[in-house]
Write a protein that holds these residues in place. Structure first.
Motif, PDB file in Angstrom:
ATOM      1  N   THR A  43       0.839  -1.193   0.000  1.00 44.75           N
ATOM      2  CA  THR A  43       0.000   0.000   0.000  1.00 44.75           C
ATOM      3  C   THR A  43       0.882   1.254   0.000  1.00 44.75           C
ATOM      4  N   PRO A  44       0.382   2.377  -0.505  1.00 44.73           N
ATOM      5  CA  PRO A  44       1.161   3.623  -0.498  1.00 44.73           C
ATOM      6  C   PRO A  44       1.639   4.030   0.890  1.00 44.73           C
ATOM      7  N   ALA A  45       0.834   3.724   1.924  1.00 46.88           N
ATOM      8  CA  ALA A  45       1.243   4.077   3.288  1.00 46.88           C
ATOM      9  C   ALA A  45       2.513   3.347   3.687  1.00 46.88           C
ATOM     10  N   PHE A  46       2.638   2.091   3.251  1.00 46.00           N
ATOM     11  CA  PHE A  46       3.858   1.336   3.542  1.00 46.00           C
ATOM     12  C   PHE A  46       4.979   1.708   2.574  1.00 46.00           C
ATOM     13  N   LYS A  47       4.619   2.104   1.353  1.00 50.00           N
ATOM     14  CA  LYS A  47       5.651   2.519   0.384  1.00 50.00           C
ATOM     15  C   LYS A  47       6.417   3.740   0.895  1.00 50.00           C
ATOM     16  N   ILE A  48       5.676   4.699   1.464  1.00 48.44           N
ATOM     17  CA  ILE A  48       6.366   5.882   1.958  1.00 48.44           C
ATOM     18  C   ILE A  48       7.213   5.546   3.189  1.00 48.44           C
ATOM     19  N   MET A  49       6.784   4.570   3.969  1.00 51.03           N
ATOM     20  CA  MET A  49       7.599   4.137   5.099  1.00 51.03           C
ATOM     21  C   MET A  49       8.893   3.502   4.618  1.00 51.03           C
ATOM     22  N   HIS A  50       8.807   2.669   3.575  1.00 52.61           N
ATOM     23  CA  HIS A  50      10.000   2.067   2.970  1.00 52.61           C
ATOM     24  C   HIS A  50      10.919   3.144   2.402  1.00 52.61           C
ATOM     25  N   LEU A  51      10.323   4.134   1.738  1.00 51.90           N
ATOM     26  CA  LEU A  51      11.118   5.169   1.092  1.00 51.90           C
ATOM     27  C   LEU A  51      11.828   6.041   2.130  1.00 51.90           C
TER      28      LEU A  51
END
Length: 312
Positions: A43-51
């Motif tokens: 999900t985008p919420a986890f993508k930004i956490m990864h980034l």
């Protein structure tokens, strides 16, 4: 069937980190895009956490805090491309790395292999930036040719069979030359061996007379000191006109501050250990410093009383 989404702690970072170096952006961009950005199971919420977790150093400081939402992720991803996707700047830095390769005075394995490796990397990264490197052969071939030592340059001319040689041909030639060339350490060892055979030595072996001259507090050491330790001139202290003009008290103070022998005015030993003879007028007393002004003013008449201990 419900889609399975990854949590942050379930996903291993296989795309690396980014520190804000624009030369490293394209590689990080491609790896992150493949592993995370295009992955529909994240999900985008986890993508930004990864980034955000992948950022460090200057990139982390420059980008600051972002809301960990879907909108926040796409805004951050867009902002990073605006800041770091600088194709021209990156290409210029890459070409400067190639142009900074030195002109070789002699062939060695390390130098030739470095020339090949740097050229490979520059071309590979330019290709990643979508520059048409297939048209750059003449630039790279000529650039390498002008940096070759004379023997390697002759070897390339003998091997070249076309007026339009490719960079692949040149890089293949460099790799073969590097395998055949001696390492830098081998070259230096060979040079030393050749010098020994010819009777040349970079450093002469120390003889007994040399050892005698090199002894501390020796008379010969005093004679070879040609630098003024007080006023930094290209002359010995006892020949320094400025030093001669000082009073006896000032000379003694200056000699003491600069750790000079009171007898010969050289460093590294005391008057007691000095090997030079002393004053010829005062029964060989070692107070030559007292006579500096006497020598300087020997032609001048003075009615002033002499300082205690000064030679007559």
């Amino acid at each position: 069937m419900r889609a399975k989404f990854f949590r942050l702690d379930q996903f291993e970072n296989n795309w690396g980190e980014f520190d804000g170096n624009v030369e490293k952006w394209q590689g990080f961009h491609d790896r992150f895009k493949s592993a995370v950005h295009d992955n529909e199971l994240i999900t985008p919420a986890f993508k930004i956490m990864h980034l955000l977790k992948s950022l460090k150093g200057k990139a982390k400081a420059d980008l600051g805090e972002w809301p960990q939402t879907e909108a926040g992720y796409y805004e951050l991803w867009e902002r990073m491309q605006e800041l770091y996707a600088q194709k021209y700047y990156t290409a210029r830095k890459l070409l400067n790395r190639f142009l900074a390769l030195p002109v070789l005075e002699r062939a060695s394995h390390n130098a030739l292999q470095k020339m090949s490796n740097v050229t490979h990397e520059v071309i590979r990264q330019l290709r990643t930036l979508n520059y048409p490197v297939q048209y750059y052969d003449l630039f790279f071939v000529a650039g390498i040719h002008t940096r070759l030592d004379s023997d390697s340059s002759k070897a390339w001319e003998l091997e070249r069979t076309s007026d339009t040689p490719t960079i692949i041909q040149m890089l293949s030639f460099l790799d073969r030359q590097a395998r055949a060339a001696p390492s830098s350490s081998s070259y230096e060892q060979k040079k030393q061996n050749d010098n020994r055979k010819r009777g040349y030595f970079e450093t002469k072996p120390e003889t007994s007379s040399d050892a005698k001259r090199s002894k501390p507090n020796g008379a010969n050491e005093n004679k070879t000191d040609r630098t003024c330790k007080v006023y930094k001139g290209a002359h010995a202290v006892h020949k320094c006109e400025t030093f001669k003009k000082l009073s006896l008290t000032e000379r003694r103070k200056s000699a003491k501050e600069n750790e000079l022998c009171f007898n010969c005015l050289n460093p590294s030993h005391t008057r007691k250990d000095c090997k030079l003879s002393g004053c010829r007028r005062c029964e060989n007393k070692k107070h030559w410093i007292n006579s500096v002004q006497v020598r300087n003013n020997s032609k001048k008449k003075s009615n002033q009383p002499k300082a205690e201990g000064q030679s007559s």
